[in-house]
Design an enzyme around this catalytic site. Sequence first.
Site, mmCIF file in Angstrom:
data_model
loop_
_atom_site.group_PDB
_atom_site.id
_atom_site.type_symbol
_atom_site.label_atom_id
_atom_site.label_comp_id
_atom_site.label_asym_id
_atom_site.label_seq_id
_atom_site.Cartn_x
_atom_site.Cartn_y
_atom_site.Cartn_z
ATOM 1 N N ASP A 1 0.868 -1.183 0.000
ATOM 2 C CA ASP A 1 0.000 0.000 0.000
ATOM 3 C C ASP A 1 0.905 1.233 0.000
ATOM 4 O OD1 ASP A 1 -2.205 1.880 0.648
ATOM 5 O OD2 ASP A 1 -3.339 0.049 0.995
ATOM 6 N N HIS B 1 2.103 2.054 -3.175
ATOM 7 C CA HIS B 1 1.192 3.049 -3.749
ATOM 8 C C HIS B 1 1.743 4.464 -3.663
ATOM 9 C CE1 HIS B 1 -2.493 0.127 -3.176
ATOM 10 N NE2 HIS B 1 -1.516 -0.385 -3.892
#
Length: 398
Positions: free
Chosen positions: A223, A246
Amino acid sequence: MANKKMGLEVVSSAIISFSVFLLLASTTQAQSNGVFDVTTYGAGKDITEALTNAWKSACASTKASKVLIPSGTYWLRRVTLAGPCKAAIKLQVDGILQAPVDPDKLSGGHWVNFRYIDQFTLSGRGTFDGQGKVAWSKSTCQKYKDCDSLPMNIRFDFITNALVRDITSRDSKNFHVNVLGCKNLTFQHFTVRAPGESVNTDGIHIGRSTGIYIIDSKIGTGDDCISVGDGTEELHITGVTCGPGHGISVGSLGKYPNEKPVSGIFVKNCTISDTTNGVRIKSWPNLYGGVASNMHFEDIVMNNVQNPVIIDQVYCPWNQCSLKAPSKVKISDVSFKSIRGTSATPVAVRIACSSGFPCQNVKLANINLAYRGPGGPAKSQCSNVKPIISGIMSASGC
Ligand SMILES: *[C@@H]1O[C@H](CO)[C@@H](O)[C@H](O)[C@H]1NC(C)=O
Ligand SMILES: *[C@@H]1O[C@H](CO)[C@@H](O)[C@H](O)[C@H]1NC(C)=O
């Protein structure tokens, strides 16, 4: 008979006094050099009790102290290491600490929790291994983002004047590190390691904290490498490599009422590779107000990043929002300077601001991002913003 018994008593009392002497000697030694080694606290394979007891002794010490976990592989159950302590305290982890595999054995949102400690150092060549693989495969958070029940590897709550150096966090079941209510906390040569497909395993999440420094660190996860929540002020991120993951994100903001402002975010000299986003600011539409200002991203190398530069005020993952009304989060004083490298998609720069509160004072300077695939060359898209553009601008459109 009587004599023999007496003799035994003498011997056993001698043994007792000798043990007492040894105990005193070891305590004295721990105090004289200030080192509290968990292996002298009856640690076996499972060091939970030994660590808790060593910490208690060290924390009560009126002189600077150090708790040591030497090289080796240990099991550690859920633990809270709390202050306030009487003097500066260090925890040196040279070993590999393994969390229970079963997330149900770690109720309460975390594995290791440091709280209310001033002048704290966490260092060493050791690893906090969250052993998250089984938890990720059972997790429903990919679909529902309902990950709260899974434990994070490390929580820092209300820590001040502290340093985290060299340590590695790997395979956390949820966020690797959560920083809440901290002041003057530095991460240096910190490593986060988890597979790109691991769910919700943000590297470092910061909220309601001031003066956080993340320096020369390496974060690869499933993430956000670093995510910045409400109430973060004076955050400095330099020399960080990020990927997979991310990217480095401010937000998401505006999902909850009464969020505190975000301001003073400085991201410099970072390299972001093979991630979904590069540098990002995101807020939810249709919900609550908020303020995010004075955020600067400079000297960033992007390698094959899907959305290298992005402000997204219509953030709506898993269609869990309504687009009926625009975001109420006000974004201002943002700069993206010297951003170079490659985009994995044609839209290299996307600045999508709120129609209700257009972004103010957004600067783009020396943006040199190439896209070589179909639908190229690289472009930029802007809405509800009039960016001030200077120097090179390789992605035309804004
Ligand atoms: C911040 O914390 C570091 C590490 O403990 C300390 O050396 C430094 O003096 C602190 N800075 C301030 C302004 O208190
Ligand atoms: C930039 O970051 C890298 C680590 O990614 C580091 O080695 C280098 O010294 C940094 N350069 C500057 C000027 O801070």
